[in-house]
Each structure stands twice: as structure tokens, then as C-alpha cells.
Design a protein around this motif. Structure first.
Motif, PDB file in Angstrom:
ATOM      1  N   ARG A 125      -3.294   0.499  -2.756  1.00  0.00           N
ATOM      2  CA  ARG A 125      -4.381   0.410  -1.804  1.00  0.00           C
ATOM      3  C   ARG A 125      -5.614   1.182  -2.292  1.00  0.00           C
ATOM      4  O   ARG A 125      -6.744   0.686  -2.250  1.00  0.00           O
ATOM      5  CB  ARG A 125      -3.878   0.996  -0.474  1.00  0.00           C
ATOM      6  CG  ARG A 125      -4.876   0.944   0.639  1.00  0.00           C
ATOM      7  CD  ARG A 125      -4.333   1.774   1.797  1.00  0.00           C
ATOM      8  NE  ARG A 125      -5.364   2.000   2.772  1.00  0.00           N
ATOM      9  CZ  ARG A 125      -5.654   1.140   3.730  1.00  0.00           C
ATOM     10  NH1 ARG A 125      -4.962   0.022   3.863  1.00  0.00           N
ATOM     11  NH2 ARG A 125      -6.634   1.383   4.575  1.00  0.00           N
ATOM     12  N   ASP A 131       0.813  -1.223   0.000  1.00  0.00           N
ATOM     13  CA  ASP A 131       0.000   0.000   0.000  1.00  0.00           C
ATOM     14  C   ASP A 131       0.845   1.272   0.000  1.00  0.00           C
ATOM     15  O   ASP A 131       0.332   2.364   0.184  1.00  0.00           O
ATOM     16  CB  ASP A 131      -0.977  -0.007   1.184  1.00  0.00           C
ATOM     17  CG  ASP A 131      -0.270  -0.206   2.500  1.00  0.00           C
ATOM     18  OD1 ASP A 131       0.954  -0.518   2.465  1.00  0.00           O
ATOM     19  OD2 ASP A 131      -0.910  -0.045   3.544  1.00  0.00           O
ATOM     20  N   MET A 183      -7.156  -5.995   2.649  1.00  0.00           N
ATOM     21  CA  MET A 183      -5.709  -6.083   2.716  1.00  0.00           C
ATOM     22  C   MET A 183      -5.267  -7.066   3.805  1.00  0.00           C
ATOM     23  O   MET A 183      -4.251  -7.744   3.677  1.00  0.00           O
ATOM     24  CB  MET A 183      -5.116  -4.694   3.000  1.00  0.00           C
ATOM     25  CG  MET A 183      -5.236  -3.760   1.799  1.00  0.00           C
ATOM     26  SD  MET A 183      -4.511  -4.504   0.333  1.00  0.00           S
ATOM     27  CE  MET A 183      -4.727  -3.226  -0.868  1.00  0.00           C
ATOM     28  N   THR A 237      -7.199  -0.456  -5.286  1.00  0.00           N
ATOM     29  CA  THR A 237      -7.998  -1.593  -4.831  1.00  0.00           C
ATOM     30  C   THR A 237      -9.348  -1.123  -4.300  1.00  0.00           C
ATOM     31  O   THR A 237     -10.405  -1.670  -4.652  1.00  0.00           O
ATOM     32  CB  THR A 237      -7.238  -2.344  -3.719  1.00  0.00           C
ATOM     33  OG1 THR A 237      -5.980  -2.773  -4.248  1.00  0.00           O
ATOM     34  CG2 THR A 237      -8.021  -3.545  -3.234  1.00  0.00           C
ATOM     35  N   GLU A 238      -9.313  -0.093  -3.479  1.00  0.00           N
ATOM     36  CA  GLU A 238     -10.557   0.426  -2.926  1.00  0.00           C
ATOM     37  C   GLU A 238     -11.496   0.903  -4.036  1.00  0.00           C
ATOM     38  O   GLU A 238     -12.685   0.584  -4.051  1.00  0.00           O
ATOM     39  CB  GLU A 238     -10.271   1.583  -1.973  1.00  0.00           C
ATOM     40  CG  GLU A 238     -11.532   2.074  -1.264  1.00  0.00           C
ATOM     41  CD  GLU A 238     -11.250   3.244  -0.336  1.00  0.00           C
ATOM     42  OE1 GLU A 238     -11.422   3.068   0.871  1.00  0.00           O
ATOM     43  OE2 GLU A 238     -10.843   4.317  -0.839  1.00  0.00           O
ATOM     44  N   ASP A 252      -9.284  -2.130   4.498  1.00  0.00           N
ATOM     45  CA  ASP A 252      -8.420  -2.736   5.511  1.00  0.00           C
ATOM     46  C   ASP A 252      -8.674  -4.239   5.635  1.00  0.00           C
ATOM     47  O   ASP A 252      -7.741  -5.034   5.704  1.00  0.00           O
ATOM     48  CB  ASP A 252      -8.661  -2.069   6.877  1.00  0.00           C
ATOM     49  CG  ASP A 252      -8.184  -0.622   6.861  1.00  0.00           C
ATOM     50  OD1 ASP A 252      -7.245  -0.337   6.085  1.00  0.00           O
ATOM     51  OD2 ASP A 252      -8.761   0.203   7.591  1.00  0.00           O
TER      52      ASP A 252
END
Lengths: 322, 475
Positions: free
Chosen positions: A229, A193, A292, A232-233, A289
Motif C-alpha cells: 500500500r 496492503d 485500492m 503504491t502511494e 484508498d
């Protein structure tokens, strides 16, 4: 609506969506293979083969993997059932069988696409980029014709259902393969991330976003540099990015109640609605979160299993009923 | 402006008199044509080709691997039928189809026409198209042929003759409808000059006919197709869509508790009327061909219990067989007490020794056909064949005379048609479609087929024929 008709409408749009997503993937592979650092990077070229499960079929036919061979195999090879051309053919065959259920504009769009596409292996194409743009354009045209001309009935629902089931699957696979390609390179140096400061990472993430037409959305949403990160979100959890998993699952959940159903307990679609609801809720209340923590690859594997189960339930409830 | 080839004097031309003068009803068209440049017309033809291709108005040619789907060539010169001619044709068609339905009822009930000695019993009962299962079965309203296509030609004497009746699954009506749409799109200015009778309401008439065929209150109608690989699939899908009914395949249907159902996304739904586009032999593997994958097991038993209407009925083929054709004028006299309005083409039946002799002697001048043949297959056009071909056919006829009939080589009328060298006469026929329900109805028009090869008399699309729009003028 006849179960067979529903099935053919659903697969017509799945194959067209698949063709579009395939060129999006080939496009990102192509642009990355032009980068000096990526030259000869076999893993990059193998990604589209891995995502479509075509690695063995490719090696059975070709001794060497380079971008030209890859393109010929995945784009124009009629003997490869996973190629763009094959997807367009399957889409058109399904459309042909249900042409009474779709509008003349829709049929003309899909039929003309196929008539033009099937000449391409013989006539050649001006450039790979032009081919990618053409496929996307034809897909947009068909979707636009559907949106603009088709009565809002079960046919419309099954077409859209096919689109979003396929798109969710394709986005998840693309994200999985690309993140695995990027992550190992970084694993020793920094956490996944961390900001993509090195040029190759920047290009890898931006190519992924561009292939999903989400580059602009990323900047509008974060106004910050690219990192894994946030990507991905964006691609999993954001409801306002049309190719994200969340957006696809929201659409699916909204479409299902619109399909004509038998009364009460006889409604074979109840199980489908439950599965779709669970999938959508999980994305609605999920956080990056958690993803991950589990590991992106493991999370995506779980998602693909659940979306496959949903696809199976749709088949059993509507497409092969009675 | 245009190279207009004159027709040979031996046959009737729809547009031109033998002198080369224009027939009055073609004069406005001829004036319009004269004002067009060849380039503009070529552009319109290319546009028509492109549109047909995009719409996918295609047909499959059996035995042609490469051309799995092909366009039927469309010619942009219309065939124009004056109002007075159509009035005669319409009256003749009503009369003929009415007699044919009466004949079918009779041969599946009391056999009056056979008892009267007008049609030989063996011609009916030994006919492969005769369905013993239909004997004694009462169909609602006594209708067997709900949809009939009658092939007409115009001879050198200017008169119309019936070439054959199609009582099984006549096709081509979608081309009649699409050709009109195309002509209105390409040449709207011509429709301002001609009072062309509309044809676009055909699907509505068809749906009414199918609904009326059933005694159910609000019958569910479907179109049954063999599937996308059938040569006429476009038409099946087209008609289902235009009528707003389901297009089903055999696999979509099943029989339960004496009724027929279709599989839908909300469970089984009852079917009352099938407009079937598959032949008798494939309808029910339990009753007919066991290897049929196209039909529905048990369908015949539902039918025999009166819980299902098939349009057309099972067993209509016996009445459009070429061996029965010579008796149609007698049927009209027998059942209706009227003189036939439309004439048959004189026909020699090879099963009769005296007529066989005539056929064998004059074979090179005649058209010889298999009595069960269709689609232009299995026929000899004497004057257009080599001596060897004639000899070969002579052997085939001698070996099985009852399997053949012969007719004089007819001079099908010609109509100006676009060809490579310009505009030249090509031979045409006409297939109007007659619907029999609460009343007998038809749209004023039909499918005009054209033989695109110079001198050819074979208009079938499977043999290189094309189509034209047919303009019936309103009085």
C-alpha cells in the motif's frame, strides 16, 4: 521551431528514457531471479516481455525462457525493436537529425553511447550488472549535459516533455506488472496492503523500489517496513519522488506553458494543457484508498489510457502541426 | 627523430626545397616538429581521431554498405600559405568568381558572350545544366553563385592553377572550420609562433551574404538538406547551427499563395532565403524530377515570382561544367577587361577533332575526365592506369567525344603528411570558399585535401583522401 525538429527532440529523449527504464526493469528481474524462491519463476522473467509487449516476438525467436535468453533479447538484440540497444540507436538517430538544435556536449554524450553500445553484441559485456549501470550512467550523463548546457528554449521543453511522458508511462507499467506478480501469491493469505512479512514479498517490493531508485525515499518518507500500500502511494502520489506518476505529471504541467504558443484561439496547445492539467490534478487530490478501492490494476489501466491520450494530443498540437 | 621522406624532384613540395632544406615559412614548424617525440605526436593523432569521432564529423560514402558513416582522415601537419601568395590568390579568386557571376547573368539574359563568338552557343544551350526556366529572370543584385568553391593546385613550376570551379553546392567548409579548431586544441603552442589568419567567422559572413541576397526587410534564412543520409549532412547541420537558422528538409516546407512556408510548432512561418544543399533536379518535383522526395512542390513558381531567394541560384551548373571551364579566362577578359590572375590548367576539348586526336594518341600521359563528372568518379589518370584501363577509356571517349576533356597529368604539389612509415610527401589541393553578396568576401584559408596513398593524385574524400588545416599567414 520546426514541427519535425520538435518531434525528433521529443522522441530522442523518450527513447533514451525508455532505455534507462528498461534496464531498471531488467535489473529488478535479474536480482529477483537470483533468489532461491524465484529460481525458474517464469512469471518473473516474463514481466519485462509483458511490459514492452514483446512476448510473441520473444517466443518466435527463442524456444525457452531463461534469464540469459531474456537478457540477450531485451538488452543486446538489435533485431528486437524494443531492446535497450534499439532504443539507444533510435535515440541517437533522432539526435543525429537535430544535432544543430542540441549542444555539442549532448551530441557527444549520446553519440559516444551509441558507438560503444553497438560494439557490445560482438565484444561482449563484463557482466549484466555492469551493463545496467553503464546504461543508467550514460542516461544520467546526457540528462546532465542537457541540464547544464542547453539554452532554456523550446528544444529544452520538448526534450523534457519526452522524458516525463515516457517516464510516467514506464513507471505505471512497471508498477502494474510487479504488483500483479506479487498480489496473486498473497491473495489467499492476506490483503494486499498487509505488511510484507514474508521474505519473498519483502524482496519483491524492495527490488521494485530499488529499480526506481526510490528505496531510500521510501524509508525517509515512512520509516517503516515495506508494504504494498505504501509503495503504491509512494510511486503514484508522492510529488517528491522523481520517478513517481505525480512528479512526472507535475513536470509535464509545468513545461507546457513554457512552449512558445500562437495567440489565443490559435493555440493548438490549449487542449494539451487541459489534458495535462486534469491528469496532474487527479494525482494531486487522489488518495491511496481510492486507488485500492478501484483495484490497482484497473486504476493503472485508466491512467495509461489517459496518458496515452495526452501523448496523442501533444503529437497533434506540436509534432505534426499544420 | 622523425623519418622524413624527401619528395621526388619532379614536383613542388610545400615544405622542402629539392635540396632537402626547409622553406623559410616552414622553419618554425620544422623546429617544433624536431623537438617532438614520435610517441607524443602519435598520441595527439589518436586524440584527434577520438574527438572527431565523438563530435561525429563524418561523411557517408555512396555504395559502401558497411561504412555508412566514416571519418575523413585528418592529418596534423598543416599546409602553410605565405601572406604574399594568399594576396595573389584572393585577388584572383575575386576576379574569377565575379566573371563567372557575370557570365551566368549574361547567358540567362542577352547572351552577349555568345554573340561575340567567344563561347559556342551549343556549349551553353545544349548543356544539361542550362536551365531554360532561368532565361530572362532577374535575380536581386544579379547574383547567381553566392557561394563558390574553387579548386586550386600548385604545379611543379610553383604556380597555382584552377582545377575546377564549384558553383552548385560546394561542400567542405565545415572541415576547414573543424580542422582549425582541432589544431588549436592539439597544438596551441604553434599558434603562438605563427600569425595564422582566423577562419572562424565564416558562418557570420555566410549569414550576411544570404541575408543580403534578399530584398526583404528582415529575411528568414534556412538551410535545406536532403536529410541525415546525405554524405554532407554533418556540414548542413553544422552551418545551420553556426548561423542560428533552421535546418529544414523538403517535407518541412510548403507553398501557399505564392509564398514558401515552413511548418513550425506555432504554425506556418514564411521563408525568404534558402541556402540549399540539394541539386537543381530535386528542388521541385513539379518542375524538375517528378520522383524527387527531397524538394517542395511549387517552389519554382515562388522563386520565379521573386518571393524566394535560392543560394545558389538554379542553373549555375552550366558555368562550372568542365566543358565551359576552358572559356573562363575569356570571360574574365570579356566582362572585366582584365587579364586573368589565376591560370587554368591547359585543357583539350575532345569535341574538337584536332584536340580529340591529340587526346587519343597521348591518353596514357593525360588525365581524362567526363565533362559532367564530379567527386573523382568517371575519370582516368593515364600514368596511373593499366594499358587495359587506358584502352577501355579510349573506347568510351571515341564513342562520345563531346562528353570528355583531357588535361596534362599535373604534378600536384606535395606536403609532408603522417603515414605508417613516418612522415612522407603526399599530394594536396586547396579549395577556398568565396562569398558573393553586398561585396565579395572570403576568409583567408580553405580546405586542403590530401591524397593519402603514395603517389596518388586523387584527393577526393570518397576516394580515400584526407584533409589538413590550412594556415594562411598574416602579413
Amino acid at each position: 521551431m520546426l514541427s519535425r525538429t520538435a518531434s525528433q527532440l521529443y522522441w530522442m529523449s523518450r527513447y533514451l528514457e525508455r532505455a534507462e527504464n528498461l534496464v531498471r526493469m531488467l535489473d529488478v528481474t535479474h536480482s529477483l531471479s537470483l533468489l532461491p524462491q524465484s529460481r525458474g519463476a517464469l512469471t518473473e522473467l516474463a514481466a519485462p516481455l509483458a511490459v514492452t509487449g514483446s512476448l510473441d516476438a520473444f517466443h518466435a525467436r527463442h524456444s525457452r525462457l531463461d534469464s540469459e535468453q531474456l537478457f540477450n533479447f531485451m538488452a543486446l538484440d538489435q533485431d528486437n525493436p524494443a531492446s535497450v540497444l534499439s532504443c539507444l540507436r533510435f535515440a541517437r538517430e533522432n539526435a543525429h537529425a537535430v544535432r544543430g538544435q542540441i549542444t555539442a556536449e549532448m551530441w557527444e554524450a549520446i553519440n559516444a553511447s551509441w558507438l560503444e553500445a553497438k560494439e557490445m553484441p560482438r565484444r561482449g559485456i563484463p557482466s549484466v550488472s555492469a551493463f545496467f549501470d553503464w546504461v543508467k550512467e550514460r542516461s544520467h550523463l546526457f540528462r546532465g549535459a542537457t541540464y547544464g548546457t542547453l539554452q532554456r528554449n523550446d528544444a529544452y521543453c520538448f526534450i523534457r516533455l519526452g522524458t516525463f511522458i515516457e517516464r510516467a508511462d514506464n513507471t505505471a507499467r512497471l508498477l502494474d506488472v510487479k504488483s500483479q506478480l506479487i498480489a496473486p501469491a498473497q491473495a489467499n493469505l492476506m490483503p494486499v496492503d498487509a505488511p510484507a512479512e514474508s521474505a519473498p514479498d519483502f524482496y519483491a517490493w524492495s527490488a521494485l523500489l530499488r529499480s526506481l531508485s526510490a528505496f531510500e525515499a521510501y524509508h525517509a518518507a515512512y520509516r517503516d517496513s515495506l508494504d504494498g500500500r505504501r509503495v503504491t502511494e509512494l510511486l503514484i502520489l508522492r510529488p517528491d519522488v522523481p520517478r513517481s506518476l505525480r512528479a512526472c505529471c507535475d513536470e509535464i504541467r509545468a513545461i507546457l506553458p513554457q512552449i512558445e504558443a500562437a495567440e489565443g484561439a490559435l493555440d493548438a496547445g490549449r487542449h494539451v494543457k487541459q489534458l495535462a492539467g486534469k491528469l496532474a490534478v487527479q494525482l494531486e487530490y487522489g488518495s491511496v484508498d481510492e486507488i485500492m478501492a478501484l483495484g490497482l490494476h484497473d486504476w493503472l489501466t485508466g491512467f495509461l489510457t489517459r496518458s496515452a491520450r495526452l501523448g496523442e494530443a501533444i503529437r497533434a498540437a506540436y509534432l505534426e502541426a499544420n | 627523430m622523425h623519418a622524413l621522406t624527401l619528395p621526388a624532384p619532379s614536383h613542388y613540395d610545400e615544405m622542402l626545397l629539392p635540396s632537402g632544406a626547409i622553406r623559410p615559412h616552414y622553419q618554425p614548424f620544422a623546429n617544433w616538429l624536431h623537438a617532438q617525440t614520435p610517441e607524443a605526436l602519435a598520441k595527439k593523432r589518436a586524440e584527434a581521431d577520438l574527438l572527431f569521432h565523438k563530435v561525429g564529423i563524418t561523411f557517408a560514402v555512396y555504395g559502401d554498405e558497411a561504412g555508412a558513416e566514416r571519418l575523413i582522415p585528418f592529418d596534423t601537419v598543416p599546409r602553410i600559405v605565405p601572406a604574399s601568395e594568399w594576396q595573389m590568390l584572393e585577388a584572383g579568386l575575386r576576379q574569377r568568381v565575379s566573371a563567372l557571376n557575370r557570365f551566368l547573368w549574361d547567358i540567362y539574359h542577352d547572351h552577349e558572350i555568345i554573340k561575340a563568338g567567344l563561347v559556342p552557343a551549343e556549349q551553353v544551350f545544349a548543356n544539361a545544366q542550362y536551365q531554360p526556366a532561368m532565361q530572362g529572370l532577374d535575380l536581386p543584385h544579379g547574383i547567381y553563385a553566392h557561394i563558390t568553391g574553387v579548386d586550386l593546385i600548385r604545379h611543379a613550376d610553383g604556380g597555382y592553377y584552377v582545377l575546377e570551379d564549384n558553383l552548385r553546392v560546394p561542400s567542405g567548409v565545415s572541415y576547414m572550420l573543424e580542422n582549425r579548431k582541432m589544431m588549436m586544441r592539439l597544438f596551441p603552442e604553434l599558434f603562438a609562433q605563427y600569425p595564422v589568419a582566423p577562419v572562424a567567422h565564416y558562418p557570420t559572413l555566410l549569414l550576411n551574404t544570404l541575408r543580403h541576397a534578399s530584398v526583404a526587410d528582415s529575411p528568414t534564412v534556412v538551410v535545406l538538406t536532403p536529410g541525415p543520409f546525405n554524405s554532407a549532412y554533418f556540414e548542413h547541420a553544422f552551418l545551420a547551427q553556426q548561423m542560428g537558422v533552421e535546418l529544414v528538409e523538403g517535407q518541412d516546407l510548403f507553398v501557399k499563395d505564392d509564398y514558401l512556408y515552413m511548418r513550425t510548432t506555432v504554425g506556418p512561418r514564411r521563408v525568404d532565403v534558402i541556402y540549399r544543399r540539394i541539386d537543381d533536379a530535386f528542388l521541385d518535383p513539379l518542375a524538375f524530377r517528378a520522383d524527387s522526395m527531397l524538394g517542395v512542390p511549387g517552389l519554382l513558381s515562388v522563386y520565379k515570382q521573386g518571393n524566394l531567394i535560392l543560394a545558389n541560384a538554379i542553373g549555375t551548373g552550366v558555368a562550372d561544367d568542365k566543358s565551359i571551364y576552358p572559356y573562363v579566362p575569356e570571360m574574365i577578359r570579356f566582362y572585366l577587361g582584365e587579364e586573368p590572375i589565376l591560370h587554368n590548367v591547359p585543357t583539350w576539348q575532345c569535341r574538337k577533332p584536332a584536340e580529340l586526336d591529340h587526346v587519343l594518341t597521348h591518353m596514357a600521359e593525360l588525365v581524362v575526365k567526363e565533362v559532367h563528372g564530379a567527386g573523382g568518379y568517371g575519370m582516368l589518370v593515364g600514368p596511373a592506369s593499366t594499358a587495359a584501363e587506358v584502352e577501355d577509356f579510349r573506347l568510351r571517349v571515341r564513342a562520345n567525344p563531346a562528353n570528355y576533356i583531357a588535361q596534362p597529368t599535373l604534378c600536384l604539389s606535395s606536403c609532408p603528411t603522417f603515414v605508417e612509415s613516418g612522415i612522407a610527401p603526399r599530394h594536396i589541393d586547396l579549395r577556398p570558399f568565396v562569398l558573393t553578396g553586398r561585396e565579395t568576401t572570403m576568409v583567408a584559408g580553405g580546405l586542403t585535401r590530401v591524397a593519402l596513398k603514395a603517389g596518388s593524385l586523387v584527393v577526393n574524400s570518397s576516394q580515400g583522401g584526407g584533409t589538413k588545416d590550412t594556415w594562411v599567414l598574416e602579413a
